[in-house]
Scaffold this motif. Sequence first.
Motif, PDB file in Angstrom:
ATOM      1  N   LEU A   1      35.140   7.729 -35.039  1.00 17.12           N
ATOM      2  CA  LEU A   1      33.706   7.989 -35.078  1.00 17.12           C
ATOM      3  C   LEU A   1      33.028   6.807 -35.767  1.00 17.12           C
ATOM      4  N   THR A   2      32.057   6.186 -35.071  1.00 25.02           N
ATOM      5  CA  THR A   2      31.395   4.989 -35.595  1.00 25.02           C
ATOM      6  C   THR A   2      29.892   5.223 -35.661  1.00 25.02           C
ATOM      7  N   PHE A   3      29.317   4.881 -36.780  1.00 28.99           N
ATOM      8  CA  PHE A   3      27.855   4.929 -36.939  1.00 28.99           C
ATOM      9  C   PHE A   3      27.374   3.529 -37.261  1.00 28.99           C
ATOM     10  N   THR A   4      26.374   3.061 -36.492  1.00 31.08           N
ATOM     11  CA  THR A   4      25.820   1.716 -36.682  1.00 31.08           C
ATOM     12  C   THR A   4      24.333   1.836 -36.986  1.00 31.08           C
ATOM     13  N   GLN A   5      23.947   1.274 -38.104  1.00 30.86           N
ATOM     14  CA  GLN A   5      22.527   1.252 -38.506  1.00 30.86           C
ATOM     15  C   GLN A   5      22.002  -0.160 -38.314  1.00 30.86           C
ATOM     16  N   ALA A   6      20.951  -0.283 -37.520  1.00 31.05           N
ATOM     17  CA  ALA A   6      20.355  -1.604 -37.284  1.00 31.05           C
ATOM     18  C   ALA A   6      19.548  -2.032 -38.499  1.00 31.05           C
ATOM     19  N   ILE A   7      19.901  -3.160 -39.082  1.00 29.78           N
ATOM     20  CA  ILE A   7      19.114  -3.690 -40.211  1.00 29.78           C
ATOM     21  C   ILE A   7      17.734  -4.139 -39.720  1.00 29.78           C
TER      22      ILE A   7
ATOM     23  N   THR B   1      13.208  -3.005 -27.330  1.00 30.98           N
ATOM     24  CA  THR B   1      13.428  -2.904 -25.888  1.00 30.98           C
ATOM     25  C   THR B   1      12.134  -2.465 -25.223  1.00 30.98           C
ATOM     26  N   ARG B   2      12.142  -2.353 -23.913  1.00 27.42           N
ATOM     27  CA  ARG B   2      10.950  -1.976 -23.181  1.00 27.42           C
ATOM     28  C   ARG B   2      10.474  -0.580 -23.561  1.00 27.42           C
ATOM     29  N   VAL B   3      11.422   0.297 -23.887  1.00 24.63           N
ATOM     30  CA  VAL B   3      11.045   1.681 -24.168  1.00 24.63           C
ATOM     31  C   VAL B   3      11.002   1.982 -25.668  1.00 24.63           C
ATOM     32  N   GLY B   4      11.242   0.965 -26.502  1.00 26.12           N
ATOM     33  CA  GLY B   4      11.159   1.195 -27.935  1.00 26.12           C
ATOM     34  C   GLY B   4      12.303   0.530 -28.692  1.00 26.12           C
ATOM     35  N   PRO B   5      12.221   0.526 -30.011  1.00 22.58           N
ATOM     36  CA  PRO B   5      13.263  -0.116 -30.822  1.00 22.58           C
ATOM     37  C   PRO B   5      14.528   0.755 -30.917  1.00 22.58           C
ATOM     38  N   GLN B   6      15.681   0.096 -30.818  1.00 19.46           N
ATOM     39  CA  GLN B   6      16.969   0.794 -31.036  1.00 19.46           C
ATOM     40  C   GLN B   6      17.274   0.768 -32.527  1.00 19.46           C
ATOM     41  N   ARG B   7      17.282   1.946 -33.150  1.00 19.06           N
ATOM     42  CA  ARG B   7      17.397   2.009 -34.610  1.00 19.06           C
ATOM     43  C   ARG B   7      18.829   2.226 -35.099  1.00 19.06           C
ATOM     44  N   ASN B   8      19.622   3.054 -34.480  1.00 16.40           N
ATOM     45  CA  ASN B   8      21.025   3.261 -34.888  1.00 16.40           C
ATOM     46  C   ASN B   8      21.835   3.748 -33.690  1.00 16.40           C
ATOM     47  N   LEU B   9      23.159   3.650 -33.887  1.00 18.59           N
ATOM     48  CA  LEU B   9      24.084   3.971 -32.799  1.00 18.59           C
ATOM     49  C   LEU B   9      25.210   4.838 -33.352  1.00 18.59           C
TER      50      LEU B   9
ATOM     51  N   ALA C   1      32.268   7.702 -26.015  1.00 21.01           N
ATOM     52  CA  ALA C   1      30.924   8.210 -25.730  1.00 21.01           C
ATOM     53  C   ALA C   1      30.023   7.798 -26.884  1.00 21.01           C
ATOM     54  N   GLY C   2      28.739   7.421 -26.532  1.00 22.70           N
ATOM     55  CA  GLY C   2      27.845   6.949 -27.569  1.00 22.70           C
ATOM     56  C   GLY C   2      26.446   7.525 -27.437  1.00 22.70           C
ATOM     57  N   PHE C   3      25.733   7.459 -28.543  1.00 19.97           N
ATOM     58  CA  PHE C   3      24.346   7.920 -28.605  1.00 19.97           C
ATOM     59  C   PHE C   3      23.549   6.846 -29.328  1.00 19.97           C
ATOM     60  N   VAL C   4      22.448   6.388 -28.671  1.00 17.64           N
ATOM     61  CA  VAL C   4      21.570   5.363 -29.249  1.00 17.64           C
ATOM     62  C   VAL C   4      20.221   6.014 -29.564  1.00 17.64           C
ATOM     63  N   ASP C   5      19.849   5.922 -30.832  1.00 17.30           N
ATOM     64  CA  ASP C   5      18.556   6.468 -31.267  1.00 17.30           C
ATOM     65  C   ASP C   5      17.468   5.418 -31.008  1.00 17.30           C
ATOM     66  N   VAL C   6      16.513   5.743 -30.127  1.00 14.78           N
ATOM     67  CA  VAL C   6      15.444   4.815 -29.734  1.00 14.78           C
ATOM     68  C   VAL C   6      14.112   5.367 -30.248  1.00 14.78           C
ATOM     69  N   GLY C   7      13.367   4.517 -30.937  1.00 11.06           N
ATOM     70  CA  GLY C   7      12.066   4.948 -31.443  1.00 11.06           C
ATOM     71  C   GLY C   7      10.933   4.646 -30.456  1.00 11.06           C
ATOM     72  N   ASP C   8       9.757   5.208 -30.739  1.00 11.80           N
ATOM     73  CA  ASP C   8       8.579   4.930 -29.907  1.00 11.80           C
ATOM     74  C   ASP C   8       8.079   3.497 -30.122  1.00 11.80           C
ATOM     75  N   ARG C   9       7.385   2.954 -29.078  1.00 11.52           N
ATOM     76  CA  ARG C   9       6.776   1.626 -29.198  1.00 11.52           C
ATOM     77  C   ARG C   9       5.654   1.687 -30.230  1.00 11.52           C
ATOM     78  N   GLU C  10       5.679   0.757 -31.184  1.00  5.77           N
ATOM     79  CA  GLU C  10       4.670   0.723 -32.235  1.00  5.77           C
ATOM     80  C   GLU C  10       3.743  -0.492 -32.099  1.00  5.77           C
ATOM     81  N   ASP C  11       4.042  -1.388 -31.154  1.00  4.45           N
ATOM     82  CA  ASP C  11       3.197  -2.569 -30.986  1.00  4.45           C
ATOM     83  C   ASP C  11       1.894  -2.157 -30.279  1.00  4.45           C
ATOM     84  N   PRO C  12       0.825  -2.977 -30.405  1.00 11.49           N
ATOM     85  CA  PRO C  12      -0.472  -2.597 -29.817  1.00 11.49           C
ATOM     86  C   PRO C  12      -0.384  -2.303 -28.331  1.00 11.49           C
TER      87      PRO C  12
END
Length: 426
Positions: free
Chosen positions: A68-74, A79-87, A273-284
């Motif tokens: 089991l691996t957890f990756t936190q993006a520093i 991406t086009r649909v939002g920032p990838q925050r952790n995996l 199997a993996g899960f990527v947490d993607v946030g909403d776009r925050e840019d203008p």
Amino acid sequence: MISRATITLAAVLALPASALAAGPDIPQLEELIVEAQQAHPALQEAWSRYRAALQRAPQAASLPDPMLTFTQAIRSVETRVGPQRNLLSVTQRFPWFGKLDLAAQGALLDAESMYQSFRALQLKIAADVKDAYYELAYVDRALEVNRQEQAVLDHFERLAQSRYSAGQGLQSSVIKVQAELARLDNRVLLLEQQRGVLIARLNNLRGRPGESAGVPSAPLPEPPTLDLDLEALSRLAEQHRPELEAGLTHIDRGQQRIQLARRDYWPDFTLGAGFVDVGDREDPMGRLLPPPDNGKNVFTVSVGINLPIWRNRYDAAVLEATESLLAARQNYRRMHNDIQLAVREEMVRLQTLTEQRRLFREVLVPQNEEALRSSEAAYRSGQAGVLDLLDSERTLLELRLMQARLDTDQWKALARLELAVGTPLP
């Protein structure tokens, strides 16, 4: 291949008794053997090691633990649909087909080898108890013979005293008989000390302190008359000696190692199997015109294999397993030859002792008993001196002790022959 090892699984619940516990019709001896086989520390250790080895099979048959691996993006990856925050991902490795089964079979074969070593130790302890018990019976018989001889010498002393009082003998004759009595007293003392050592030995075999008492003893019965056949005894040894069974197990283990080493040429699989947490776009622009699937999380699957490209390592593993198999076969051959030689030697020793014992019982002891009676009659009539009488007495004493020794040695030879074949003789 696995059938040889799985037989032992039924025996794991209780410490089994040795086949050699069923000895001759001597209840005291059988009780001592059973007690020694239940209490001897080395036997308990071997049994526990065997039971521990059995637990390696389910371990070897199990898959490796998943990862089991957890990756936190520093710094988030945009991406086009939002920032990838952790995996978060889970991976599981699956060895090539058959590897786990072979590993479990190898563990069971190792346990089977330990079980056969336990059985061999069981037989050895039973034989050691018999040897000590038979020696104790000899000492008791020797003490009895010496005490009977003391009664005879007391009679001779009174006879010498009577002849000296009547003026028909010399005082030196009385002194010589008394010296012979002192010699017997010293021999009895040594035998009693030896008896204490044997009791301590039996207590040690039973897992008790050496000074403990409570060792039963009884006169040995008449040794059985056996019709010994070398070919039949050799077959018994091949069927019952645990060392040979262990040798066959080592051969099976060598063959299994070769199969397992050859499986290493094939890759193992890894599924994930993996899960990527993607946030909403925050840019203008993202806030003004959010894209489809804005902030939608991502699910992934993965498949991988290891690449066994370093062939030299796997070739060496196969060669190592092959040489181990050849060594196991030569070891079995050596053990087989050694056991067959031991069976032949013990059979010849038993046959020789049987003939010697018959000679003492039927010829030498009766003849010397008659010679002692003749010497006593000659001494009474003044036709022989006390030295002739004492010489006859010593000769008969030594012959009776040798006869007792032969009786014991015949029982010991029978025990060694049973140990050589691994089972009581029919």
